[in-house]
Design an enzyme around this catalytic site. Structure first.
Site, short mmCIF file in Angstrom:
data_model
loop_
_atom_site.label_atom_id
_atom_site.label_comp_id
_atom_site.label_asym_id
_atom_site.label_seq_id
_atom_site.Cartn_x
_atom_site.Cartn_y
_atom_site.Cartn_z
N CYS A 10 -7.35 -11.62 -11.32
CA CYS A 10 -6.38 -12.71 -11.73
C CYS A 10 -7.40 -13.52 -12.97
O CYS A 10 -8.37 -13.98 -12.93
CB CYS A 10 -6.42 -13.87 -10.82
SG CYS A 10 -5.52 -15.35 -11.34
N SER A 11 -6.74 -13.54 -14.21
CA SER A 11 -7.54 -14.07 -15.38
C SER A 11 -7.43 -15.55 -15.02
O SER A 11 -8.78 -15.94 -15.55
CB SER A 11 -6.30 -13.81 -16.48
OG SER A 11 -5.00 -14.45 -16.49
#
Length: 114
Positions: A10-11
């Site tokens: 997940c960024s």
């Protein structure tokens, strides 16, 4: 101790962890999709965040619809779904001194240290 409930794919989770490191905050990383949460831990996170179980759910995930969850689902159903399918848990979550914040946006977590 500060803990981040982290998903490296997940960024926002990666950005939040980088922000904590940049600020020199020693952080324990919990890969919650591998090191699964207990019901007690998930209940505690919801309390620390001060939100309802629905507010912690990623309702756009395929598993949400596949499990038949909707606005009428009970909190117990939502919590069990998150325990069984950790991809439904919004991320990242940072816990510090008994309080928690979602890292959306990542800067939100800095409120825990002011």
């Amino acid at each position: 101790m500060t803990t981040i409930y982290h998903n490296p794919r997940c960024s926002k989770s990666r950005q939040t962890l980088a922000l904590l490191e940049e600020k020199g905050i020693q952080t324990q990383v919990r890969l919650y999709q591998k090191d699964l949460l207990s019901k007690k831990e998930l209940d505690q996170l919801i309390i620390q965040l001060g939100i309802q179980p629905l507010d912690l759910m990623r309702t756009k995930e395929a598993a949400y619809k596949e499990l038949g969850l909707n606005k009428d689902s009970s909190d117990e159903e939502r919590i069990q779904a998150m325990l069984d399918n950790p991809s439904l848990i919004e991320r990242p979550i940072v816990v510090h001194n008994g309080k928690a914040k979602l890292g959306r946006p990542p800067e939100n977590v800095l409120e825990l240290f002011s």
